[in-house]
Scaffold this motif. Structure first.
Motif, PDB file in Angstrom:
ATOM      1  N   VAL A   2       0.852  -1.195   0.000  1.00 49.50           N
ATOM      2  CA  VAL A   2       0.000   0.000   0.000  1.00 49.50           C
ATOM      3  C   VAL A   2       0.883   1.238   0.000  1.00 49.50           C
ATOM      4  N   MET A   3       0.254   2.404  -0.188  1.00 47.44           N
ATOM      5  CA  MET A   3       1.009   3.654  -0.250  1.00 47.44           C
ATOM      6  C   MET A   3       1.617   3.995   1.106  1.00 47.44           C
ATOM      7  N   GLU A   4       0.837   3.919   2.188  1.00 43.90           N
ATOM      8  CA  GLU A   4       1.360   4.105   3.543  1.00 43.90           C
ATOM      9  C   GLU A   4       0.519   3.315   4.528  1.00 43.90           C
ATOM     10  N   ASN A   5       1.187   2.475   5.313  1.00 40.63           N
ATOM     11  CA  ASN A   5       0.518   1.566   6.244  1.00 40.63           C
ATOM     12  C   ASN A   5       0.618   2.131   7.656  1.00 40.63           C
ATOM     13  N   PRO A   6      -0.486   2.603   8.254  1.00 41.37           N
ATOM     14  CA  PRO A   6      -0.427   3.187   9.597  1.00 41.37           C
ATOM     15  C   PRO A   6      -0.056   2.171  10.679  1.00 41.37           C
ATOM     16  N   TYR A   7      -0.395   0.887  10.466  1.00 40.82           N
ATOM     17  CA  TYR A   7      -0.051  -0.141  11.456  1.00 40.82           C
ATOM     18  C   TYR A   7       1.456  -0.365  11.490  1.00 40.82           C
ATOM     19  N   ASP A   8       2.097  -0.307  10.323  1.00 39.83           N
ATOM     20  CA  ASP A   8       3.549  -0.434  10.262  1.00 39.83           C
ATOM     21  C   ASP A   8       4.210   0.780  10.912  1.00 39.83           C
ATOM     22  N   THR A   9       3.620   1.950  10.745  1.00 40.39           N
ATOM     23  CA  THR A   9       4.137   3.159  11.392  1.00 40.39           C
ATOM     24  C   THR A   9       4.131   2.998  12.907  1.00 40.39           C
ATOM     25  N   TRP A  10       3.042   2.479  13.439  1.00 39.44           N
ATOM     26  CA  TRP A  10       2.908   2.290  14.883  1.00 39.44           C
ATOM     27  C   TRP A  10       3.961   1.315  15.413  1.00 39.44           C
ATOM     28  N   VAL A  11       4.176   0.209  14.693  1.00 46.18           N
ATOM     29  CA  VAL A  11       5.158  -0.791  15.117  1.00 46.18           C
ATOM     30  C   VAL A  11       6.571  -0.208  15.096  1.00 46.18           C
ATOM     31  N   MET A  12       6.890   0.558  14.057  1.00 46.78           N
ATOM     32  CA  MET A  12       8.217   1.156  13.971  1.00 46.78           C
ATOM     33  C   MET A  12       8.445   2.151  15.103  1.00 46.78           C
ATOM     34  N   MET A  13       7.429   2.903  15.466  1.00 45.00           N
ATOM     35  CA  MET A  13       7.552   3.835  16.589  1.00 45.00           C
ATOM     36  C   MET A  13       7.751   3.075  17.901  1.00 45.00           C
ATOM     37  N   GLU A  14       7.039   1.973  18.080  1.00 47.84           N
ATOM     38  CA  GLU A  14       7.176   1.168  19.297  1.00 47.84           C
ATOM     39  C   GLU A  14       8.570   0.564  19.431  1.00 47.84           C
ATOM     40  N   ASN A  15       9.197   0.216  18.320  1.00 43.12           N
ATOM     41  CA  ASN A  15      10.478  -0.495  18.340  1.00 43.12           C
ATOM     42  C   ASN A  15      11.696   0.419  18.417  1.00 43.12           C
ATOM     43  N   SER A  16      11.499   1.738  18.459  1.00 45.47           N
ATOM     44  CA  SER A  16      12.644   2.645  18.492  1.00 45.47           C
ATOM     45  C   SER A  16      12.376   3.841  19.396  1.00 45.47           C
ATOM     46  N   ALA A  17      13.101   3.879  20.534  1.00 46.87           N
ATOM     47  CA  ALA A  17      12.970   5.013  21.450  1.00 46.87           C
ATOM     48  C   ALA A  17      13.529   6.279  20.809  1.00 46.87           C
ATOM     49  N   GLU A  18      14.616   6.137  20.044  1.00 47.45           N
ATOM     50  CA  GLU A  18      15.204   7.298  19.370  1.00 47.45           C
ATOM     51  C   GLU A  18      14.230   7.908  18.367  1.00 47.45           C
ATOM     52  N   LEU A  19      13.486   7.054  17.685  1.00 50.58           N
ATOM     53  CA  LEU A  19      12.500   7.542  16.720  1.00 50.58           C
ATOM     54  C   LEU A  19      11.401   8.322  17.409  1.00 50.58           C
ATOM     55  N   ARG A  20      10.960   7.823  18.568  1.00 51.54           N
ATOM     56  CA  ARG A  20       9.912   8.523  19.324  1.00 51.54           C
ATOM     57  C   ARG A  20      10.416   9.880  19.821  1.00 51.54           C
ATOM     58  N   GLN A  21      11.656   9.917  20.290  1.00 55.08           N
ATOM     59  CA  GLN A  21      12.214  11.177  20.781  1.00 55.08           C
ATOM     60  C   GLN A  21      12.358  12.198  19.652  1.00 55.08           C
ATOM     61  N   MET A  22      12.799  11.743  18.490  1.00 54.01           N
ATOM     62  CA  MET A  22      12.949  12.659  17.363  1.00 54.01           C
ATOM     63  C   MET A  22      11.598  13.165  16.893  1.00 54.01           C
ATOM     64  N   PHE A  23      10.592  12.285  16.921  1.00 49.51           N
ATOM     65  CA  PHE A  23       9.258  12.725  16.517  1.00 49.51           C
ATOM     66  C   PHE A  23       8.709  13.755  17.491  1.00 49.51           C
ATOM     67  N   LEU A  24       8.991  13.594  18.795  1.00 49.44           N
ATOM     68  CA  LEU A  24       8.550  14.581  19.784  1.00 49.44           C
ATOM     69  C   LEU A  24       9.209  15.933  19.500  1.00 49.44           C
ATOM     70  N   LEU A  25      10.498  15.913  19.161  1.00 46.62           N
ATOM     71  CA  LEU A  25      11.188  17.149  18.833  1.00 46.62           C
ATOM     72  C   LEU A  25      10.588  17.793  17.586  1.00 46.62           C
ATOM     73  N   TYR A  26      10.277  16.955  16.591  1.00 47.56           N
ATOM     74  CA  TYR A  26       9.618  17.450  15.375  1.00 47.56           C
ATOM     75  C   TYR A  26       8.254  18.041  15.707  1.00 47.56           C
ATOM     76  N   PHE A  27       7.506  17.360  16.558  1.00 49.48           N
ATOM     77  CA  PHE A  27       6.171  17.785  16.975  1.00 49.48           C
ATOM     78  C   PHE A  27       6.226  19.177  17.608  1.00 49.48           C
ATOM     79  N   LEU A  28       7.167  19.386  18.521  1.00 49.08           N
ATOM     80  CA  LEU A  28       7.288  20.676  19.202  1.00 49.08           C
ATOM     81  C   LEU A  28       7.760  21.776  18.257  1.00 49.08           C
ATOM     82  N   SER A  29       8.751  21.456  17.414  1.00 51.08           N
ATOM     83  CA  SER A  29       9.276  22.484  16.518  1.00 51.08           C
ATOM     84  C   SER A  29       8.246  22.915  15.490  1.00 51.08           C
TER      85      SER A  29
END
Length: 478
Positions: free
Chosen positions: A289-316
Protein backbone atom coordinates in the motif's frame (compact mmCIF):
# COMPACT_ATOMS: atom_id res chain seq x y z
CA UNK A 1 14.01 36.99 31.10
CA UNK A 2 10.55 37.19 32.68
CA UNK A 3 10.84 40.96 33.03
CA UNK A 4 11.82 41.21 29.36
CA UNK A 5 8.86 39.08 28.27
CA UNK A 6 6.55 41.05 30.55
CA UNK A 7 7.76 44.25 28.89
CA UNK A 8 7.64 42.99 25.31
CA UNK A 9 4.28 41.26 25.27
CA UNK A 10 2.16 44.37 25.96
CA UNK A 11 4.01 46.23 23.21
CA UNK A 12 3.38 43.38 20.82
CA UNK A 13 -0.32 43.74 21.40
CA UNK A 14 -0.24 47.18 19.88
CA UNK A 15 1.68 46.21 16.80
CA UNK A 16 -0.33 46.57 13.67
CA UNK A 17 -0.34 44.78 10.40
CA UNK A 18 2.41 46.25 8.29
CA UNK A 19 3.22 48.78 11.03
CA UNK A 20 6.98 48.41 10.71
CA UNK A 21 9.65 46.18 12.18
CA UNK A 22 10.33 46.97 15.83
CA UNK A 23 12.03 44.92 18.55
CA UNK A 24 9.04 42.62 19.24
CA UNK A 25 8.70 41.85 15.54
CA UNK A 26 12.43 41.11 15.26
CA UNK A 27 12.29 38.75 18.26
CA UNK A 28 9.29 36.87 16.86
CA UNK A 29 10.95 36.63 13.43
CA UNK A 30 14.19 35.19 14.92
CA UNK A 31 12.31 32.69 17.08
CA UNK A 32 10.29 31.61 14.05
CA UNK A 33 13.54 31.17 12.11
CA UNK A 34 15.01 28.93 14.84
CA UNK A 35 11.84 26.85 15.12
CA UNK A 36 11.55 26.58 11.33
CA UNK A 37 15.14 25.37 11.08
CA UNK A 38 14.44 22.69 13.67
CA UNK A 39 11.27 21.70 11.85
CA UNK A 40 13.02 21.14 8.51
CA UNK A 41 15.99 19.29 10.01
CA UNK A 42 13.97 16.98 12.25
CA UNK A 43 11.64 16.22 9.34
CA UNK A 44 14.53 15.03 7.16
CA UNK A 45 16.21 13.17 10.04
CA UNK A 46 12.96 11.29 10.69
CA UNK A 47 12.81 10.15 7.07
CA UNK A 48 16.40 8.85 7.32
CA UNK A 49 16.05 7.08 10.70
CA UNK A 50 15.62 3.32 10.78
CA UNK A 51 13.49 0.93 12.82
CA UNK A 52 12.02 -2.57 12.63
CA UNK A 53 8.59 -2.69 11.03
CA UNK A 54 5.74 -5.18 11.26
CA UNK A 55 7.41 -7.31 8.56
CA UNK A 56 10.46 -7.76 10.81
CA UNK A 57 12.83 -5.82 8.51
CA UNK A 58 15.02 -2.88 9.47
CA UNK A 59 14.12 0.02 7.17
CA UNK A 60 13.92 3.80 6.93
CA UNK A 61 11.00 5.64 8.50
CA UNK A 62 9.67 7.01 5.20
CA UNK A 63 6.19 7.98 6.40
CA UNK A 64 5.37 11.42 4.90
CA UNK A 65 1.65 11.24 5.70
CA UNK A 66 2.37 10.45 9.35
CA UNK A 67 4.65 13.48 9.57
CA UNK A 68 1.90 15.60 8.04
CA UNK A 69 -0.57 14.27 10.61
CA UNK A 70 1.90 15.00 13.41
CA UNK A 71 2.18 18.59 12.23
CA UNK A 72 -1.57 19.13 12.38
CA UNK A 73 -1.91 17.49 15.80
CA UNK A 74 0.79 19.84 17.08
CA UNK A 75 -1.08 22.82 15.70
CA UNK A 76 -4.22 21.78 17.61
CA UNK A 77 -2.46 22.78 20.84
CA UNK A 78 -2.98 26.40 19.81
CA UNK A 79 -6.69 26.00 20.64
CA UNK A 80 -5.78 25.60 24.31
CA UNK A 81 -3.50 28.63 24.11
CA UNK A 82 -6.32 30.61 22.49
CA UNK A 83 -8.66 29.69 25.34
CA UNK A 84 -6.00 30.60 27.90
CA UNK A 85 -5.35 34.02 26.36
CA UNK A 86 -9.07 34.83 26.46
CA UNK A 87 -9.73 33.36 29.91
CA UNK A 88 -6.70 34.79 31.74
CA UNK A 89 -6.41 38.00 29.65
CA UNK A 90 -2.85 37.22 28.61
CA UNK A 91 -1.22 39.89 26.39
CA UNK A 92 -0.93 38.48 22.89
CA UNK A 93 -1.00 40.02 19.39
CA UNK A 94 -4.50 40.02 17.94
CA UNK A 95 -6.29 40.04 21.31
CA UNK A 96 -7.75 43.03 23.17
CA UNK A 97 -8.12 43.06 26.94
CA UNK A 98 -9.93 46.13 28.35
CA UNK A 99 -8.70 47.23 31.76
CA UNK A 100 -12.19 46.95 33.15
CA UNK A 101 -12.73 43.37 34.34
CA UNK A 102 -16.46 43.77 33.74
CA UNK A 103 -15.86 43.84 29.99
CA UNK A 104 -15.28 40.75 27.93
CA UNK A 105 -11.88 40.26 26.36
CA UNK A 106 -11.83 40.00 22.61
CA UNK A 107 -9.66 40.11 19.55
CA UNK A 108 -8.81 42.52 16.79
CA UNK A 109 -8.40 42.23 13.07
CA UNK A 110 -5.14 42.82 11.25
CA UNK A 111 -4.50 46.51 10.89
CA UNK A 112 -6.66 47.45 13.89
CA UNK A 113 -4.14 49.24 16.04
CA UNK A 114 -6.48 51.35 18.11
CA UNK A 115 -6.12 51.89 21.81
CA UNK A 116 -7.17 48.91 23.86
CA UNK A 117 -8.80 51.27 26.33
CA UNK A 118 -10.97 52.99 23.73
CA UNK A 119 -14.43 52.89 25.21
CA UNK A 120 -16.15 53.50 21.87
CA UNK A 121 -14.37 50.74 20.00
CA UNK A 122 -15.53 47.39 21.34
CA UNK A 123 -13.34 44.38 20.68
CA UNK A 124 -14.81 41.42 18.86
CA UNK A 125 -15.93 38.83 21.39
CA UNK A 126 -18.14 36.42 19.48
CA UNK A 127 -16.79 34.32 16.63
CA UNK A 128 -19.59 33.17 14.33
CA UNK A 129 -19.98 29.48 13.57
CA UNK A 130 -19.26 29.96 9.88
CA UNK A 131 -15.76 31.20 10.72
CA UNK A 132 -14.81 27.82 12.20
CA UNK A 133 -15.86 26.10 8.99
CA UNK A 134 -14.22 28.75 6.83
CA UNK A 135 -10.87 27.84 8.37
CA UNK A 136 -11.00 24.44 6.70
CA UNK A 137 -9.82 26.23 3.52
CA UNK A 138 -6.33 27.26 4.74
CA UNK A 139 -6.04 23.88 6.45
CA UNK A 140 -6.58 22.12 3.12
CA UNK A 141 -3.99 24.42 1.53
CA UNK A 142 -1.55 23.55 4.31
CA UNK A 143 -2.35 19.85 4.06
CA UNK A 144 -1.78 19.72 0.30
CA UNK A 145 1.39 21.84 0.48
CA UNK A 146 2.90 19.83 3.33
CA UNK A 147 2.09 16.45 1.76
CA UNK A 148 3.62 17.49 -1.58
CA UNK A 149 6.75 18.87 0.08
CA UNK A 150 7.16 15.80 2.29
CA UNK A 151 6.96 13.54 -0.74
CA UNK A 152 9.52 15.71 -2.48
CA UNK A 153 11.81 15.68 0.58
CA UNK A 154 12.12 11.91 0.20
CA UNK A 155 14.11 12.50 -3.00
CA UNK A 156 16.32 15.56 -2.24
CA UNK A 157 18.56 17.01 0.45
CA UNK A 158 16.92 19.19 3.08
CA UNK A 159 18.86 22.31 1.96
CA UNK A 160 17.57 21.85 -1.61
CA UNK A 161 14.06 21.34 -0.24
CA UNK A 162 14.25 24.54 1.80
CA UNK A 163 15.55 26.68 -1.06
CA UNK A 164 12.88 25.44 -3.46
CA UNK A 165 10.17 26.42 -1.02
CA UNK A 166 11.31 30.01 -1.45
CA UNK A 167 9.69 29.92 -4.89
CA UNK A 168 6.40 30.93 -3.24
CA UNK A 169 7.27 34.56 -3.94
CA UNK A 170 7.26 33.80 -7.69
CA UNK A 171 3.83 32.21 -7.63
CA UNK A 172 2.29 35.00 -5.56
CA UNK A 173 3.70 37.65 -7.91
CA UNK A 174 2.15 35.90 -10.90
CA UNK A 175 -1.14 35.45 -9.03
CA UNK A 176 -1.30 39.14 -8.14
CA UNK A 177 -0.41 40.48 -11.56
CA UNK A 178 -2.40 38.23 -13.86
CA UNK A 179 -5.27 36.95 -11.69
CA UNK A 180 -5.94 39.85 -9.33
CA UNK A 181 -5.06 42.76 -11.57
CA UNK A 182 -2.72 44.30 -8.96
CA UNK A 183 0.06 45.31 -11.32
CA UNK A 184 3.55 44.87 -9.95
CA UNK A 185 6.23 47.51 -10.30
CA UNK A 186 9.20 46.90 -12.62
CA UNK A 187 11.65 46.38 -9.76
CA UNK A 188 9.42 43.66 -8.33
CA UNK A 189 9.49 41.77 -11.64
CA UNK A 190 13.28 42.03 -11.56
CA UNK A 191 13.22 40.50 -8.08
CA UNK A 192 10.97 37.71 -9.36
CA UNK A 193 13.41 37.14 -12.26
CA UNK A 194 16.32 36.62 -9.88
CA UNK A 195 14.21 34.20 -7.83
CA UNK A 196 13.55 32.21 -11.01
CA UNK A 197 17.31 32.17 -11.70
CA UNK A 198 17.91 30.82 -8.18
CA UNK A 199 15.41 28.00 -8.75
CA UNK A 200 17.19 27.11 -12.02
CA UNK A 201 20.56 26.99 -10.23
CA UNK A 202 19.17 24.81 -7.47
CA UNK A 203 17.56 22.49 -10.01
CA UNK A 204 20.85 22.30 -11.90
CA UNK A 205 22.62 21.33 -8.68
CA UNK A 206 20.17 18.48 -8.16
CA UNK A 207 20.56 17.18 -11.72
CA UNK A 208 24.37 17.35 -11.74
CA UNK A 209 24.66 15.78 -8.29
CA UNK A 210 22.33 12.96 -9.35
CA UNK A 211 24.36 12.27 -12.52
CA UNK A 212 27.60 12.24 -10.57
CA UNK A 213 26.31 9.99 -7.79
CA UNK A 214 27.83 6.61 -8.56
CA UNK A 215 26.16 4.80 -5.68
CA UNK A 216 22.75 6.40 -6.09
CA UNK A 217 20.02 6.02 -3.51
CA UNK A 218 17.59 3.34 -4.55
CA UNK A 219 14.18 4.70 -5.48
CA UNK A 220 15.27 8.35 -5.34
CA UNK A 221 14.23 10.61 -8.18
CA UNK A 222 15.60 14.15 -7.56
CA UNK A 223 13.79 15.67 -10.57
CA UNK A 224 10.49 14.33 -9.26
CA UNK A 225 11.32 15.70 -5.81
CA UNK A 226 11.96 19.16 -7.25
CA UNK A 227 8.62 19.20 -9.07
CA UNK A 228 6.72 18.05 -5.98
CA UNK A 229 8.30 20.74 -3.80
CA UNK A 230 7.58 23.46 -6.37
CA UNK A 231 3.95 22.33 -6.49
CA UNK A 232 3.85 22.49 -2.68
CA UNK A 233 5.30 26.02 -2.73
CA UNK A 234 2.54 27.14 -5.11
CA UNK A 235 -0.16 25.79 -2.80
CA UNK A 236 1.63 27.37 0.18
CA UNK A 237 1.47 30.79 -1.48
CA UNK A 238 -2.32 30.45 -1.66
CA UNK A 239 -2.37 29.64 2.04
CA UNK A 240 -0.31 32.75 2.91
CA UNK A 241 -2.74 34.98 1.05
CA UNK A 242 -5.83 33.36 2.56
CA UNK A 243 -4.43 33.56 6.11
CA UNK A 244 -3.90 37.29 5.68
CA UNK A 245 -7.46 37.65 4.43
CA UNK A 246 -8.96 35.77 7.37
CA UNK A 247 -7.00 37.85 9.90
CA UNK A 248 -7.99 41.08 8.10
CA UNK A 249 -11.76 40.56 8.03
CA UNK A 250 -14.07 42.58 10.25
CA UNK A 251 -15.08 39.35 11.93
CA UNK A 252 -11.59 37.90 11.98
CA UNK A 253 -9.84 34.78 13.17
CA UNK A 254 -7.23 35.66 15.82
CA UNK A 255 -3.84 34.01 15.21
CA UNK A 256 -4.05 31.21 17.77
CA UNK A 257 -7.55 30.22 16.68
CA UNK A 258 -6.40 30.24 13.05
CA UNK A 259 -3.54 27.85 13.86
CA UNK A 260 -5.65 25.61 16.09
CA UNK A 261 -8.54 25.25 13.65
CA UNK A 262 -6.17 24.59 10.77
CA UNK A 263 -4.67 21.84 12.92
CA UNK A 264 -8.08 20.46 13.84
CA UNK A 265 -9.38 20.29 10.29
CA UNK A 266 -6.06 18.95 9.01
CA UNK A 267 -6.13 16.19 11.63
CA UNK A 268 -9.70 15.25 10.70
CA UNK A 269 -8.96 15.13 6.97
CA UNK A 270 -5.70 13.19 7.46
CA UNK A 271 -7.28 10.62 9.78
CA UNK A 272 -10.61 10.01 8.12
CA UNK A 273 -9.88 10.78 4.45
CA UNK A 274 -6.23 10.55 3.47
CA UNK A 275 -5.17 7.59 5.60
CA UNK A 276 -8.00 5.32 4.35
CA UNK A 277 -7.19 6.36 0.77
CA UNK A 278 -3.43 5.74 1.15
CA UNK A 279 -4.09 2.42 2.90
CA UNK A 280 -6.07 1.20 -0.13
CA UNK A 281 -3.88 2.59 -2.91
CA UNK A 282 -1.00 0.47 -4.23
CA UNK A 283 2.48 1.50 -3.10
CA UNK A 284 5.83 0.40 -1.67
CA UNK A 285 4.91 0.24 2.03
CA UNK A 286 4.19 -2.97 3.95
CA UNK A 287 1.27 -4.85 2.38
CA UNK A 288 1.83 -3.21 -1.00
CA UNK A 289 0.00 0.00 0.00
CA UNK A 290 1.01 3.65 -0.25
CA UNK A 291 1.36 4.10 3.54
CA UNK A 292 0.52 1.57 6.24
CA UNK A 293 -0.43 3.19 9.60
CA UNK A 294 -0.05 -0.14 11.46
CA UNK A 295 3.55 -0.43 10.26
CA UNK A 296 4.14 3.16 11.39
CA UNK A 297 2.91 2.29 14.88
CA UNK A 298 5.16 -0.79 15.12
CA UNK A 299 8.22 1.16 13.97
CA UNK A 300 7.55 3.83 16.59
CA UNK A 301 7.18 1.17 19.30
CA UNK A 302 10.48 -0.49 18.34
CA UNK A 303 12.64 2.65 18.49
CA UNK A 304 12.97 5.01 21.45
CA UNK A 305 15.20 7.30 19.37
CA UNK A 306 12.50 7.54 16.72
CA UNK A 307 9.91 8.52 19.32
CA UNK A 308 12.21 11.18 20.78
CA UNK A 309 12.95 12.66 17.36
CA UNK A 310 9.26 12.72 16.52
CA UNK A 311 8.55 14.58 19.78
CA UNK A 312 11.19 17.15 18.83
CA UNK A 313 9.62 17.45 15.37
CA UNK A 314 6.17 17.78 16.98
CA UNK A 315 7.29 20.68 19.20
CA UNK A 316 9.28 22.48 16.52
CA UNK A 317 6.45 22.34 13.99
CA UNK A 318 3.97 23.72 16.52
CA UNK A 319 6.18 26.63 17.55
CA UNK A 320 7.11 27.40 13.95
CA UNK A 321 3.49 27.52 12.76
CA UNK A 322 2.48 29.65 15.74
CA UNK A 323 5.34 32.10 15.30
CA UNK A 324 5.03 32.20 11.49
CA UNK A 325 1.38 33.22 11.70
CA UNK A 326 2.40 35.84 14.25
CA UNK A 327 4.89 37.14 11.69
CA UNK A 328 2.01 37.46 9.21
CA UNK A 329 -0.12 39.21 11.85
CA UNK A 330 2.49 41.60 13.27
CA UNK A 331 4.03 42.53 9.91
CA UNK A 332 2.35 41.04 6.83
CA UNK A 333 2.42 37.87 4.80
CA UNK A 334 5.38 38.93 2.66
CA UNK A 335 7.49 38.51 5.80
CA UNK A 336 6.06 35.00 6.17
CA UNK A 337 7.48 34.17 2.74
CA UNK A 338 10.73 36.02 3.50
CA UNK A 339 10.99 33.88 6.64
CA UNK A 340 10.98 30.80 4.42
CA UNK A 341 13.68 32.40 2.25
CA UNK A 342 15.98 32.95 5.23
CA UNK A 343 15.61 29.40 6.47
CA UNK A 344 17.84 27.85 3.76
CA UNK A 345 20.85 29.60 5.32
CA UNK A 346 20.26 28.22 8.80
CA UNK A 347 19.06 24.82 7.57
CA UNK A 348 22.01 24.25 5.24
CA UNK A 349 24.54 25.58 7.74
CA UNK A 350 23.18 23.36 10.52
CA UNK A 351 23.01 20.35 8.19
CA UNK A 352 26.68 20.78 7.24
CA UNK A 353 27.60 21.18 10.91
CA UNK A 354 25.80 17.92 11.80
CA UNK A 355 27.62 16.00 9.06
CA UNK A 356 31.14 17.28 9.81
CA UNK A 357 30.97 17.87 13.59
CA UNK A 358 28.37 15.43 14.96
CA UNK A 359 27.78 12.35 12.80
CA UNK A 360 28.08 11.37 9.15
CA UNK A 361 24.93 9.28 9.48
CA UNK A 362 22.86 12.45 9.16
CA UNK A 363 23.41 15.91 7.78
CA UNK A 364 24.68 16.93 4.36
CA UNK A 365 28.09 16.62 2.74
CA UNK A 366 29.72 19.47 0.80
CA UNK A 367 30.23 18.38 -2.82
CA UNK A 368 31.78 19.97 -5.90
CA UNK A 369 28.23 20.93 -6.99
CA UNK A 370 27.52 22.72 -3.72
CA UNK A 371 29.16 25.86 -5.12
CA UNK A 372 26.33 26.13 -7.66
CA UNK A 373 23.80 25.71 -4.87
CA UNK A 374 25.59 28.40 -2.85
CA UNK A 375 25.37 30.75 -5.83
CA UNK A 376 21.64 29.95 -6.04
CA UNK A 377 21.26 30.82 -2.36
CA UNK A 378 22.86 34.25 -2.83
CA UNK A 379 20.74 34.90 -5.92
CA UNK A 380 17.61 33.90 -3.97
CA UNK A 381 18.39 36.36 -1.17
CA UNK A 382 19.30 39.09 -3.66
CA UNK A 383 16.06 38.64 -5.61
CA UNK A 384 14.00 38.73 -2.43
CA UNK A 385 15.75 41.93 -1.28
CA UNK A 386 15.07 43.59 -4.66
CA UNK A 387 11.42 42.49 -4.65
CA UNK A 388 10.83 43.79 -1.12
CA UNK A 389 12.14 47.36 -1.71
CA UNK A 390 11.95 49.92 -0.23
CA UNK A 391 11.79 48.08 3.11
CA UNK A 392 14.71 48.63 5.47
CA UNK A 393 17.40 46.11 4.56
CA UNK A 394 16.17 45.70 0.99
CA UNK A 395 18.04 46.63 -2.19
CA UNK A 396 16.90 49.55 -4.34
CA UNK A 397 17.90 49.45 -7.99
CA UNK A 398 19.58 52.82 -8.47
CA UNK A 399 21.92 52.09 -11.38
CA UNK A 400 25.01 51.15 -9.35
CA UNK A 401 27.04 47.94 -9.37
CA UNK A 402 24.89 46.30 -6.68
CA UNK A 403 21.85 47.06 -8.83
CA UNK A 404 23.51 45.41 -11.88
CA UNK A 405 23.42 48.88 -13.47
CA UNK A 406 19.61 48.82 -13.53
CA UNK A 407 17.66 51.84 -12.33
CA UNK A 408 13.99 51.67 -11.36
CA UNK A 409 11.39 54.22 -10.36
CA UNK A 410 10.24 54.12 -6.72
CA UNK A 411 8.01 57.18 -6.95
CA UNK A 412 4.98 56.93 -4.70
CA UNK A 413 6.70 54.54 -2.29
CA UNK A 414 8.89 57.04 -0.46
CA UNK A 415 6.35 59.49 0.91
CA UNK A 416 4.25 57.26 3.12
CA UNK A 417 4.16 57.86 6.86
CA UNK A 418 6.04 54.66 7.62
CA UNK A 419 8.51 53.97 4.82
CA UNK A 420 9.81 50.87 6.54
CA UNK A 421 6.37 49.27 6.31
CA UNK A 422 5.79 50.15 2.66
CA UNK A 423 6.14 47.55 -0.08
CA UNK A 424 3.44 49.04 -2.29
CA UNK A 425 1.10 51.97 -1.79
CA UNK A 426 -2.48 51.96 -2.95
CA UNK A 427 -3.47 54.89 -5.13
CA UNK A 428 -6.55 57.10 -5.31
CA UNK A 429 -8.51 57.54 -8.50
CA UNK A 430 -6.30 60.50 -9.50
CA UNK A 431 -3.17 58.34 -9.21
CA UNK A 432 -1.89 59.97 -6.02
CA UNK A 433 -0.53 57.71 -3.30
CA UNK A 434 -2.97 57.56 -0.40
CA UNK A 435 -0.58 56.00 2.10
CA UNK A 436 -2.58 52.80 2.51
CA UNK A 437 -0.29 49.81 2.92
CA UNK A 438 -0.46 47.26 0.15
CA UNK A 439 1.09 43.87 0.89
CA UNK A 440 2.85 42.09 -1.98
CA UNK A 441 1.02 38.99 -0.74
CA UNK A 442 -2.44 40.53 -0.77
CA UNK A 443 -5.44 38.29 -0.34
CA UNK A 444 -7.23 37.11 -3.50
CA UNK A 445 -10.52 38.09 -1.83
CA UNK A 446 -9.69 41.73 -1.11
CA UNK A 447 -7.31 43.76 -3.24
CA UNK A 448 -5.49 46.72 -1.63
CA UNK A 449 -7.43 49.31 -3.62
CA UNK A 450 -10.71 47.63 -2.66
CA UNK A 451 -9.71 47.83 0.99
CA UNK A 452 -8.66 51.47 0.59
CA UNK A 453 -12.03 52.29 -1.03
CA UNK A 454 -13.88 50.56 1.80
CA UNK A 455 -11.92 52.48 4.43
CA UNK A 456 -12.59 55.78 2.64
CA UNK A 457 -16.33 55.05 2.63
CA UNK A 458 -16.24 54.33 6.35
CA UNK A 459 -14.47 57.59 7.13
CA UNK A 460 -16.95 59.52 4.99
CA UNK A 461 -19.87 57.86 6.80
CA UNK A 462 -18.38 58.67 10.20
CA UNK A 463 -17.90 62.31 9.23
CA UNK A 464 -21.62 62.40 8.48
CA UNK A 465 -22.33 61.01 11.93
CA UNK A 466 -23.10 57.49 10.75
CA UNK A 467 -20.81 55.37 12.87
CA UNK A 468 -20.57 51.85 11.49
CA UNK A 469 -20.59 49.17 14.15
CA UNK A 470 -18.31 46.18 13.63
CA UNK A 471 -21.20 43.84 14.11
CA UNK A 472 -22.95 45.36 11.10
CA UNK A 473 -19.95 44.55 8.90
CA UNK A 474 -19.62 40.94 9.92
CA UNK A 475 -18.98 38.36 7.29
CA UNK A 476 -18.21 40.74 4.46
CA UNK A 477 -15.84 39.46 1.80
CA UNK A 478 -15.85 42.79 -0.05
Amino acid sequence: LLRTVDYLLPTMGGSGHGAGCGLPEVIVFILALVAGTGCSLTSKVLLDMESVGMDGDMKKFEKPLFQTLGMFVGMCAALFLHAGVIMFRLPFPGYKHPKSTSKKAGYSSVGDVGDDDDEDEKPNTNIPLWMYFLLIIPSLFDLAATALCMLGLLHVQVSIYQMLRGSAIIFVAILKHFALGDKLRNFMWIGVFWNVVSIILVGLTVILADDGDEGGDSGKDPAKGVMLILAGAFVQSLQYAFEEKVMSMEVCAPPLLLIGMEGFWGTVVCTFVLYPICYNLPGNDVGGVMENPYDTWVMMENSAELRQMFLLYFLSIFFYNALAVLVTFMLNSVWHAILDNFRPITVWGTDLFIFYAVTTSFGEEWTKWSYIQLAGLFVLLYGTAVYNAPHAGSIKLEGDVLSCFIKCDYEGLEGADDVEAQALVAKDDDGAANGVYQSPYQSPFMTPNTRAKRDKERKAAERMGKRIAKGDRAGSFA
